[in-house]
Scaffold this motif. Structure first.
Motif, PDB file in Angstrom:
ATOM      1  N   HIS B 230      17.371   6.569  -6.839  1.00  0.00           N
ATOM      2  CA  HIS B 230      18.045   7.604  -7.525  1.00  0.00           C
ATOM      3  C   HIS B 230      17.839   8.689  -7.758  1.00  0.00           C
ATOM      4  CE1 HIS B 230      20.344   8.391 -11.118  1.00  0.00           C
ATOM      5  NE2 HIS B 230      19.236   8.488 -12.092  1.00  0.00           N
ATOM      6  N   GLN B 231      16.108   8.874  -8.783  1.00  0.00           N
ATOM      7  CA  GLN B 231      15.646  10.152  -8.928  1.00  0.00           C
ATOM      8  C   GLN B 231      15.598  11.128  -8.024  1.00  0.00           C
ATOM      9  OE1 GLN B 231      12.243   8.530 -10.877  1.00  0.00           O
ATOM     10  NE2 GLN B 231      12.984   7.598 -12.346  1.00  0.00           N
ATOM     11  N   LEU B 232      15.506  10.647  -7.033  1.00  0.00           N
ATOM     12  CA  LEU B 232      14.980  11.589  -6.137  1.00  0.00           C
ATOM     13  C   LEU B 232      16.700  12.694  -5.111  1.00  0.00           C
ATOM     14  CD1 LEU B 232      13.711  12.970  -2.928  1.00  0.00           C
ATOM     15  CD2 LEU B 232      14.130  10.680  -1.670  1.00  0.00           C
ATOM     16  N   TYR B 233      18.199  11.624  -4.803  1.00  0.00           N
ATOM     17  CA  TYR B 233      18.979  12.071  -4.707  1.00  0.00           C
ATOM     18  C   TYR B 233      19.441  12.502  -5.726  1.00  0.00           C
ATOM     19  CZ  TYR B 233      18.550   9.489  -0.277  1.00  0.00           C
ATOM     20  OH  TYR B 233      18.963   9.085   0.972  1.00  0.00           O
ATOM     21  N   MET B 234      19.289  12.700  -7.034  1.00  0.00           N
ATOM     22  CA  MET B 234      19.373  13.297  -8.167  1.00  0.00           C
ATOM     23  C   MET B 234      18.988  14.643  -8.191  1.00  0.00           C
ATOM     24  SD  MET B 234      21.661  12.170 -10.854  1.00  0.00           S
ATOM     25  CE  MET B 234      22.662  12.459 -12.437  1.00  0.00           C
ATOM     26  N   SER B 235      17.711  14.241  -7.633  1.00  0.00           N
ATOM     27  CA  SER B 235      16.805  15.626  -7.961  1.00  0.00           C
ATOM     28  C   SER B 235      17.731  16.575  -6.949  1.00  0.00           C
ATOM     29  CB  SER B 235      15.496  15.499  -7.787  1.00  0.00           C
ATOM     30  OG  SER B 235      14.866  15.413  -8.929  1.00  0.00           O
ATOM     31  N   LEU B 236      18.116  15.696  -5.642  1.00  0.00           N
ATOM     32  CA  LEU B 236      17.760  16.786  -4.689  1.00  0.00           C
ATOM     33  C   LEU B 236      19.785  17.777  -5.093  1.00  0.00           C
ATOM     34  CD1 LEU B 236      16.834  14.950  -1.315  1.00  0.00           C
ATOM     35  CD2 LEU B 236      16.311  17.341  -1.687  1.00  0.00           C
ATOM     36  N   SER B 237      20.500  16.348  -5.216  1.00  0.00           N
ATOM     37  CA  SER B 237      21.746  17.028  -5.493  1.00  0.00           C
ATOM     38  C   SER B 237      21.855  18.700  -6.880  1.00  0.00           C
ATOM     39  CB  SER B 237      22.686  16.369  -5.523  1.00  0.00           C
ATOM     40  OG  SER B 237      22.356  15.263  -7.342  1.00  0.00           O
ATOM     41  N   TYR B 238      20.526  18.463  -7.368  1.00  0.00           N
ATOM     42  CA  TYR B 238      21.189  19.341  -8.605  1.00  0.00           C
ATOM     43  C   TYR B 238      20.379  20.819  -7.455  1.00  0.00           C
ATOM     44  CZ  TYR B 238      21.931  16.230 -12.340  1.00  0.00           C
ATOM     45  OH  TYR B 238      22.573  15.326 -13.263  1.00  0.00           O
ATOM     46  N   SER B 239      19.074  20.605  -6.861  1.00  0.00           N
ATOM     47  CA  SER B 239      18.053  21.109  -5.862  1.00  0.00           C
ATOM     48  C   SER B 239      19.857  22.256  -5.645  1.00  0.00           C
ATOM     49  CB  SER B 239      17.418  20.845  -4.597  1.00  0.00           C
ATOM     50  OG  SER B 239      16.100  20.468  -6.041  1.00  0.00           O
ATOM     51  N   TYR B 240      20.060  21.228  -4.474  1.00  0.00           N
ATOM     52  CA  TYR B 240      21.580  22.064  -3.798  1.00  0.00           C
ATOM     53  C   TYR B 240      23.081  22.623  -4.572  1.00  0.00           C
ATOM     54  CZ  TYR B 240      19.897  18.318   0.168  1.00  0.00           C
ATOM     55  OH  TYR B 240      18.846  18.377   0.676  1.00  0.00           O
ATOM     56  N   ILE B 241      23.058  22.451  -5.438  1.00  0.00           N
ATOM     57  CA  ILE B 241      23.496  23.102  -6.345  1.00  0.00           C
ATOM     58  C   ILE B 241      23.010  24.433  -6.588  1.00  0.00           C
ATOM     59  CG2 ILE B 241      24.392  23.429  -8.675  1.00  0.00           C
ATOM     60  CD1 ILE B 241      24.205  20.389  -9.742  1.00  0.00           C
TER      61      ILE B 241
END
Lengths: 251, 251
Positions: B230-241
């Motif tokens: 969850h934390q990994l994908y949360m961070s990645l999805s914000y990085s992609y933003i």
């Protein structure tokens, strides 16, 4: 010589260089040779505007057709013989962390410590000379996430992730601004500061004062790629929350 | 015969069954044989409490040691010969979608249409008999995401993803509640309703009215696994933003 603008999804590669599945060997296969690189990003770190230097100009369409998924060459510039992509006017990185109740004012105070010329020996890994300059660190509260924007000429190994850890730790009350100040001023090597997770870091751009020719079609494709991955991971991370909540009820 | 509780991260498997890299063959290698399954979830769908039936009881530690990453057996129950895991009292699924300004009241009105016994032929794929009962559909606004909780005895192929699409589309004004009502009541086969993305769907539990012995250590490991993803994908999805925003400036 040609300088190429390079973007990649850090999740899909084993770092920028030094591994068969890293970014650089894939670029070298498509470009012929890679003579130099702007930044050797860590495994897990994505980039929008990294730069590599190669002897000759190839059509971007042909290059991209030879690149794996999650890696693009989207611009180029003719540069003089001897152009060194390590030497830049400014590099811009962004560090993103999901918001967990950090005190933004404390984070801004912590961030301001690192701006200017410092010996970053306690905020870098395995470097002899840790003196460098940070132009600015901008701390923004985006409601669901915290955004740290770093500008500087160049950063030492792990330096941005260690400073990001320090700023976030200050915002969470894990370390005080005074402790960070003491650590930054100390000439002794102390217990290493942890590195914030790589997936929060993105290399946005490197400014050499040169103008690149950019390809909007490739940028559009990149836009769609990152948007669809953003949506996928957003949905997955929310789905995992439901699983976590339901496991918690059983524990 | 033994019924086992099974959890998996849908992102890591090619669906539940029918593919060498799906969940069932991996389970069969660890359990010996799989005689029956609770739900054949779609590729991309995760589960906390799916159920499989196998001839004999093996120690859960031994089973889990033989399972790949992202797949766990975390409970078991002795069941009678002839126990059919397709026949359940109730199945609970949750569908999660990132919040994009949907009108929650409209979504609740749309959801209420589907509750009860209906012929879901226009909200299912490739089934002869589409008559089934939905006990409840709960629509919750969680600020950053929308959560739809479905309870029913059993659902037809793609039915939950099609109904999730319909509810979200109503909330976005893409279809009206009246159009959905007409489509649900129609006995003609119409243009197929799209399926909402699989990664939003999670099978939470299947209730057979039997009591399972559960292993808290395995649940704790699952908890840590899903929390870190969850934390990994949360961070990645914000990085992609950030990458998306910066590409948008260049386009």
């Amino acid at each position: 010589m040609i300088a190429y603008l390079v973007a990649y999804d850090g999740e899909l590669f084993y770092g920028f260089t030094g591994h068969p599945r890293s970014v650089e060997p894939a670029l070298a296969r498509a470009l012929g040779r890679v003579l130099g690189r702007g930044s050797r990003t860590d495994p897990g770190v994505s980039a929008l505007g990294n730069v590599v230097v190669s002897p000759e100009l190839k059509p971007l369409g042909q290059i991209n057709a030879a690149l794996p998924r999650g890696l693009w060459v989207w611009g180029y510039a003719n540069v003089e013989e001897g152009f060194n992509p390590r030497r830049a006017r400014e590099r811009t990185y962004v560090y993103i962390a999901p918001y967990r109740g950090e005190d933004v004012e404390l984070m801004r105070r912590a961030a301001s410590l690192f701006v200017g010329v410092h010996d970053f020996r306690n905020f870098a890994k395995g470097v002899e000379n840790a003196i460098t300059q940070i132009f600015s660190i901008d701390v923004e509260d985006r409601a669901t996430y915290i955004e740290l924007t770093f500008k500087g000429r160049g950063f030492k190994n792990k330096m941005l992730r260690k400073i990001a850890w320090a700023i976030l730790a200050a915002g969470r009350g894990v370390v005080s601004v005074e402790e960070l100040e003491e650590l930054l001023k100390s000439r002794e090597r102390r217990t290493p500061v942890p590195s914030a997770p790589a997936e929060g870091l993105v290399l946005l751009s490197i400014d050499y004062g040169i103008q690149f020719q950019i390809d909007r079609n490739i940028l559009s494709r990149m836009f769609r790629y990152f948007q669809s991955k953003h949506q996928l991971y957003m949905s997955l991370s929310y789905s995992y929350i439901k699983i976590i909540e339901n496991i918690a009820k059983l524990l």
